[in-house]
Design an enzyme around this catalytic site. Structure first.
Site, PDB file in Angstrom:
ATOM      1  N   HIS A  23      37.745  38.013  40.831  1.00  0.00           N
ATOM      2  CA  HIS A  23      36.558  38.159  39.979  1.00  0.00           C
ATOM      3  C   HIS A  23      35.411  37.285  40.480  1.00  0.00           C
ATOM      4  O   HIS A  23      34.286  37.773  40.669  1.00  0.00           O
ATOM      5  CB  HIS A  23      36.920  37.776  38.538  1.00  0.00           C
ATOM      6  CG  HIS A  23      35.768  37.882  37.585  1.00  0.00           C
ATOM      7  ND1 HIS A  23      35.532  39.012  36.828  1.00  0.00           N
ATOM      8  CD2 HIS A  23      34.775  37.002  37.269  1.00  0.00           C
ATOM      9  CE1 HIS A  23      34.454  38.822  36.093  1.00  0.00           C
ATOM     10  NE2 HIS A  23      33.967  37.612  36.333  1.00  0.00           N
ATOM     11  N   GLU A  24      35.709  36.018  40.710  1.00  0.00           N
ATOM     12  CA  GLU A  24      34.656  35.096  41.147  1.00  0.00           C
ATOM     13  C   GLU A  24      34.192  35.404  42.567  1.00  0.00           C
ATOM     14  O   GLU A  24      33.026  35.200  42.901  1.00  0.00           O
ATOM     15  CB  GLU A  24      35.135  33.645  41.047  1.00  0.00           C
ATOM     16  CG  GLU A  24      35.507  33.196  39.643  1.00  0.00           C
ATOM     17  CD  GLU A  24      34.389  33.403  38.631  1.00  0.00           C
ATOM     18  OE1 GLU A  24      33.209  33.383  39.033  1.00  0.00           O
ATOM     19  OE2 GLU A  24      34.698  33.585  37.441  1.00  0.00           O
ATOM     20  N   HIS A  27      31.332  37.868  42.477  1.00  0.00           N
ATOM     21  CA  HIS A  27      30.036  37.214  42.263  1.00  0.00           C
ATOM     22  C   HIS A  27      29.584  36.497  43.538  1.00  0.00           C
ATOM     23  O   HIS A  27      28.420  36.576  43.935  1.00  0.00           O
ATOM     24  CB  HIS A  27      30.150  36.172  41.142  1.00  0.00           C
ATOM     25  CG  HIS A  27      30.438  36.745  39.792  1.00  0.00           C
ATOM     26  ND1 HIS A  27      29.775  37.845  39.283  1.00  0.00           N
ATOM     27  CD2 HIS A  27      31.313  36.362  38.813  1.00  0.00           C
ATOM     28  CE1 HIS A  27      30.216  38.109  38.062  1.00  0.00           C
ATOM     29  NE2 HIS A  27      31.155  37.228  37.757  1.00  0.00           N
TER      30      HIS A  27
END
Length: 340
Positions: A23-24, A27
């Site tokens: 997920h990170e 980003h």
């Protein structure tokens, strides 16, 4: 606590860490592509356990394995620097924020594809029909592809058994594809000895090739996406009991149990968790990715700028609310754990 139990918990932590990392990383990689200076890439929250300084980014692991974050220059305030997040156009900011949930969906597809490629998966195509069963009485045949049950489209085995299981013994309208023709049939599931509702069929096993495994990954991710939204709907309607949902404690309990049952059970479970994480993060709530996604879409469509101070204040209280909610859910996990 035995060594084996500790090992299963550690395995579960590693897999859950992969979900957060993915997920990170979504980003992070979109921030890099857009030229934003990333100050810190963190897995976990709270006190820092370990960190290493890269060329311009600090990579850290923190004590609480309940999330992570990518800290970007100018993320919360305007900075006179061309590499600041706030100096990007709204569509480019949106791409960075949306990349996290999107990466979780990509991970879910990969987890399910790995599961299908190694275990093999049941399909929604009938292989054989049990004599004198509801399916036999309804004249279902080997080779029939179940494509709809009542108003629900079926394209996975999971969707098929879910609809049968949730029938509660009520009559069902089943549409099958047979020799290129759609046929409508009526049948009533019967309760088996283990209290499951069944119709009396065995379904075909898909091959384990790359194409079919990837197809299974996409289809199962879509099914889990649909089921998760369905769960949130019943949750907001107050139809879910406290023992039906959980937080971090339940996640680790279920994950370690899945690891004990076999690595591929854990892989499948991580696919489901990854879909849920993606959906949770697109909820338009302050301090979540979904809050920013909603904000940027609103600003792009209307052409209006929302005051940064108001955004900061709303996100501040939103974050406090989420932390309080996390504590309450954790307490609930301990006092009223999920039964599985």
């Amino acid at each position: 606590m035995t060594f084996t139990t500790v090992l299963y918990i550690l395995i579960a932590l590693v897999f859950f860490g992969i979900l957060i990392l993915g997920h990170e990383f979504g980003h992070f990689i979109l921030a890099k592509i857009n030229g934003v200076l990333v100050e810190e890439f963190s897995i976990g929250m709270g006190p820092k356990l370990f960190s290493i300084k890269g060329k311009e980014t600090v990579y850290s692991i923190r004590a609480l394995p309940i999330g992570g974050y990518v800290k970007m220059l100018g993320e919360q305030e305007k900075v006179d620097n061309e590499r600041a997040f706030t100096n990007l156009s709204k569509p480019r900011r949106l791409s960075i924020i949306a990349a996290g949930p999107l990466m979780n969906l990509v991970l879910a597809i990969l987890f399910f594809a790995l599961y299908g490629g190694n275990i093999g998966v049941q399909t929604n195509i009938i292989d054989s029909v049990i004599d004198n069963s509801p399916a036999y009485e309804a004249k279902l045949e080997a080779g029939d592809e179940i494509i709809r049950i009542n108003d629900t489209k079926i394209n996975t085995f999971e969707g098929f058994i879910t609809e049968i299981g949730e029938s509660n013994g009520e009559p069902l309208n089943i549409v099958v594809s047979r020799n290129g023709e759609n046929i409508n049939l009526e049948l009533t599931p019967e309760k088996a000895e283990d209290d499951r509702y069944v119709i009396g069929v065995y379904t075909k096993l898909a091959d384990r090739g790359f194409a079919s495994s990837l197809s299974y990954g996409f289809k199962t991710t879509g099914f889990m996406f649909q089921q998760t939204f369905k769960f949130f709907g019943t949750l907001f309607q107050g139809k879910v009991k406290a023992s039906d949902f959980g937080g971090p404690v339940s996640i680790f309990r279920i994950s370690s149990a899945a690891a004990a049952a076999g690595i591929w059970n854990l892989v499948y479970l991580m696919g489901a968790f990854s879909v849920q994480l993606a959906i949770f993060n697109i909820i338009p709530f302050p301090a979540l990715d979904g809050g920013y996604i909603f904000l940027y879409i609103f600003e792009i469509i209307t052409g209006k700028e929302v005051d940064d101070n108001k955004i900061g204040m709303i996100n501040y209280f939103g974050f406090i609310f989420l932390m309080i909610l996390m504590v309450l859910v954790t307490i609930k996990d301990i006092l009223y754990p999920i039964k599985f």
